[in-house]
Scaffold this motif. Sequence first.
Motif, PDB file in Angstrom:
ATOM      1  N   PRO A 663       0.802  -1.229   0.000  1.00  0.00           N
ATOM      2  CA  PRO A 663       0.000   0.000   0.000  1.00  0.00           C
ATOM      3  C   PRO A 663       0.837   1.283   0.000  1.00  0.00           C
ATOM      4  O   PRO A 663       0.507   2.243  -0.690  1.00  0.00           O
ATOM      5  N   PHE A 664       1.920   1.290   0.776  1.00  0.00           N
ATOM      6  CA  PHE A 664       2.674   2.536   0.902  1.00  0.00           C
ATOM      7  C   PHE A 664       3.524   2.814  -0.338  1.00  0.00           C
ATOM      8  O   PHE A 664       3.585   3.933  -0.825  1.00  0.00           O
ATOM      9  N   ARG A 665       4.164   1.772  -0.852  1.00  0.00           N
ATOM     10  CA  ARG A 665       4.946   1.982  -2.072  1.00  0.00           C
ATOM     11  C   ARG A 665       4.007   2.328  -3.234  1.00  0.00           C
ATOM     12  O   ARG A 665       4.358   3.102  -4.118  1.00  0.00           O
ATOM     13  N   TYR A 666       2.819   1.747  -3.212  1.00  0.00           N
ATOM     14  CA  TYR A 666       1.852   2.065  -4.269  1.00  0.00           C
ATOM     15  C   TYR A 666       1.431   3.534  -4.168  1.00  0.00           C
ATOM     16  O   TYR A 666       1.371   4.248  -5.171  1.00  0.00           O
ATOM     17  N   MET A 667       1.194   3.997  -2.936  1.00  0.00           N
ATOM     18  CA  MET A 667       0.815   5.407  -2.772  1.00  0.00           C
ATOM     19  C   MET A 667       1.943   6.322  -3.229  1.00  0.00           C
ATOM     20  O   MET A 667       1.706   7.347  -3.863  1.00  0.00           O
ATOM     21  N   ASP A 668       3.173   5.939  -2.913  1.00  0.00           N
ATOM     22  CA  ASP A 668       4.312   6.732  -3.383  1.00  0.00           C
ATOM     23  C   ASP A 668       4.358   6.769  -4.907  1.00  0.00           C
ATOM     24  O   ASP A 668       4.654   7.799  -5.509  1.00  0.00           O
ATOM     25  N   ALA A 669       4.071   5.606  -5.526  1.00  0.00           N
ATOM     26  CA  ALA A 669       4.163   5.545  -6.988  1.00  0.00           C
ATOM     27  C   ALA A 669       3.080   6.412  -7.635  1.00  0.00           C
ATOM     28  O   ALA A 669       3.334   7.113  -8.610  1.00  0.00           O
ATOM     29  N   VAL A 670       1.877   6.369  -7.061  1.00  0.00           N
ATOM     30  CA  VAL A 670       0.782   7.173  -7.622  1.00  0.00           C
ATOM     31  C   VAL A 670       0.987   8.645  -7.256  1.00  0.00           C
ATOM     32  O   VAL A 670       0.657   9.548  -8.017  1.00  0.00           O
ATOM     33  N   GLY A 671       1.554   8.862  -6.087  1.00  0.00           N
ATOM     34  CA  GLY A 671       1.714  10.223  -5.536  1.00  0.00           C
ATOM     35  C   GLY A 671       0.671  10.430  -4.445  1.00  0.00           C
ATOM     36  O   GLY A 671      -0.523  10.237  -4.685  1.00  0.00           O
ATOM     37  N   VAL A 672       1.155  10.808  -3.267  1.00  0.00           N
ATOM     38  CA  VAL A 672       0.222  10.955  -2.138  1.00  0.00           C
ATOM     39  C   VAL A 672      -0.829  12.033  -2.446  1.00  0.00           C
ATOM     40  O   VAL A 672      -2.015  11.875  -2.146  1.00  0.00           O
ATOM     41  N   ALA A 673      -0.409  13.113  -3.117  1.00  0.00           N
ATOM     42  CA  ALA A 673      -1.361  14.187  -3.426  1.00  0.00           C
ATOM     43  C   ALA A 673      -2.478  13.669  -4.337  1.00  0.00           C
ATOM     44  O   ALA A 673      -3.653  14.008  -4.164  1.00  0.00           O
ATOM     45  N   GLU A 674      -2.108  12.824  -5.254  1.00  0.00           N
ATOM     46  CA  GLU A 674      -3.105  12.255  -6.175  1.00  0.00           C
ATOM     47  C   GLU A 674      -4.054  11.309  -5.417  1.00  0.00           C
ATOM     48  O   GLU A 674      -5.259  11.289  -5.664  1.00  0.00           O
ATOM     49  N   ILE A 675      -3.515  10.548  -4.470  1.00  0.00           N
ATOM     50  CA  ILE A 675      -4.360   9.661  -3.651  1.00  0.00           C
ATOM     51  C   ILE A 675      -5.376  10.513  -2.890  1.00  0.00           C
ATOM     52  O   ILE A 675      -6.572  10.191  -2.844  1.00  0.00           O
ATOM     53  N   VAL A 676      -4.889  11.606  -2.305  1.00  0.00           N
ATOM     54  CA  VAL A 676      -5.788  12.490  -1.544  1.00  0.00           C
ATOM     55  C   VAL A 676      -6.867  13.059  -2.478  1.00  0.00           C
ATOM     56  O   VAL A 676      -8.049  13.091  -2.142  1.00  0.00           O
ATOM     57  N   ARG A 677      -6.445  13.468  -3.670  1.00  0.00           N
ATOM     58  CA  ARG A 677      -7.413  14.032  -4.622  1.00  0.00           C
ATOM     59  C   ARG A 677      -8.499  13.003  -4.957  1.00  0.00           C
ATOM     60  O   ARG A 677      -9.687  13.295  -4.949  1.00  0.00           O
TER      61      ARG A 677
END
Length: 707
Positions: A663-677
């Motif tokens: 989950p965390f490496r995936y969020m990094d790959a997508v970008g945390v800002a994009e996950i939040v969006r």
Amino acid sequence: MSQQKAFTLELRDDQVAVIHIDVPGESMNTLKASFAEEVAHVLNQLEQQHDLKGVVVISDKPGSFVAGADISMIDACENAADTESLARQGQAMFDRIESLKVPVVAAIDGACLGGGLELALACHYRVATDSEKTIIGLPEVQLGLLPGSGGTQRLPRLIGIQKALPLILTGKQLRAKQAKKLGIVDDVVPATILLEAAVKLALSSKAKVKRVRHSLFNKLLEGSGVGRGIIFSKAREQAQAKAKGNYPALDKIIDTIAYGADKGFEAGLEFEARSFGELAMTPESKQLRHIFFATTAMKKETGAGDTKPRKIERVGVLGGGLMGGGIAYVTAAKAGLPARIKDISEQGIVHALKYSYDLLHKKVKRKHLSRTELEATMLRLSGTLDYSGFDQVDVVIEAVFEDLKLKQQMVADIEAVAGENTIFATNTSSLPITQIAAEAQRPENVIGLHYFSPVDKMPLAEIITHAGTSDETIATTVALAKKQGKTPIVVKDGAGFYVNRILAPYMNESARLVLEGEPIEAVDGALVKFGFPVGPMKLMDEVGIDVAAKVAPIMADELGDRFRAPDAFGKLLDDERKGKKNKKGFYAYSGKKPGKSVDESVYGLLGISPSAKLGGDEIAQRTVLLMLNEAAYCLDEGIIRSARDGDIGAIFGIGFPPFRGGPFRYMDAVGVAEIVRRLQNYQQQHGERYTPAPLLVKMAENNERFY
Ligand SMILES: C[C@H](O)CC(=O)SCCNC(=O)CCNC(=O)[C@H](O)C(C)(C)COP(=O)(O)OP(=O)(O)OC[C@H]1O[C@@H](n2cnc3c(N)ncnc32)[C@H](O)[C@@H]1OP(=O)(O)O
């Protein structure tokens, strides 16, 4: 003083030369580019020896032949050309070994993996020890790679395409006997006579590259373009069905073997090196390499800083059910420790003993285990209806019903009969450890040790501390879980701990999608395509709908409304729909292919007429985002100690797609800002359960990453 070398040459009186491999300062031999000069020097010497009769390649490290190319070295390459040239360097070195004019024998004791096996395949013969540590295989695919130093070309030529393909596509590691059966090794001997056997083989054989001897049928099949076309197209179909396009290495492996079979060995090597370079640069391979580094680092950790674990000589298991049986098995078979099982009925004990016997017997039948080893393991298991023998145990693992009073009683019983240092580890999946320890005389000895079912297969163990658990208890429990073959993560007490906590909102949302009318296959299909081994609705059947129904309100009460499950459990349970265990769930368990197709009657029961409205990506995002968000809460609240533990926990406990890194490496790959969006977008559409975790919001604002 001259620098210690990894490759040294010994010339024996019998005119056999021995190449000794011993990488200085490391516990395992791995191959590094920096050894090229030393190896060239050794080969130069060998090529100049005119009276040479044979060569043996052996490791001076017992239990480690060569564990492959150094993965950190591959990781340090910045572009495909650099990795390709590493592969070429290995290929050239192995070509020179194969071209030696005298018989060359690899003497294998311990891990012979990846580049290590490629080295052995370049030798003319291979002798392996019967030691448990001897494992033979090409596991590159598990790193998102392919064998880059001749493995894709030499193995099919040695044992045939049909046998080589599955080995390279799965990365399966073989015991010496299995490798012999497949024709990969020529002889299996005890470690004490390995060198002697290898020398003897070198002196009595010819210097020639062995080739598979086909039956007439296989000659026709593998020897013709049309025949090979059939083999490769079937392999492609199977790879696609399994990997859903998520693992580029699979197609590349098939392409490379096919290319070499059509165009010849040299062309095959060219293709192999290029493919190796390309694959090493894929995000999938990078994530899979991170998993290797993470798990290797975790093997060294005690879970409690510098605190040393206590010695464990005997283990007690409370409850002989499915979990207790599995726990007793890994204790006796993997950890090699005596396990004394207490149950309230003889039937429970018999069940647990039979559970182990059946697993061991299967191994004997497959020749992975000897009859003697089976008997020795069974002798480590014993049963009791009272607590006799429990005064001797160092750790008790409790696997009785999920009932707080009962578990507290077990703590009291153990405190009464066992020594004052005996650890009480509870395998609860839902009850807070703090409550189980609440009435303990020695709460410092109480800890959670949560296994996943089936215990013998699932690699993760969650080790759950409560505020009073002592460091010694943590370190000892971590050490025990490792001995049992598990990768443990130490987590803090809290509803659902880590794994079930991040699973719950994802499962709830999947159920919500079904209730909104998405077909069950569409939901499961979308998440399998995302990379999970099974879809969430299928998983619900596996876990038990009744179990999920029991846990859901506990989680919601403890953790808040975002855990509220959709209102459907009542109708399902009134219909006696518990899932796989009573053959009645979201899937149909009768007929020819039980569990393969949806039980359509479930729609009527829930008052839905299914129709696919959302695409697979949308389904995956709506469910997975909630899992990611919850993982962020867990990190923020200190439920997990690090993003790394969270990634490994999700991959090993739930099957979070490994190629996405967790989950965390995936969020990094997508970008945390994009996950939040994305979360905020769903929050507007679907409600507050999508409110981004405060940690994510903060990280997005500061443009931060988890790693
Ligand atoms: C060109 C080629 O085709 C490309 C390749 O060869 S890619 C590499 C293929 N090989 C592999 O994937 C094997 C990876 N290694 C393993 O699976 C396991 O380490 C093993 C089964 C060999 C041993 O496991 P275990 O006994 O538990 O020991 P483990 O703690 O993992 O390893 C011991 C040490 O060896 C190191 N090691 C093992 N294999 C390594 C590798 N291939 N590269 C780098 N380091 C490696 C570990 O990092 C660890 O180092 P440390 O002690 O400094 O931390």
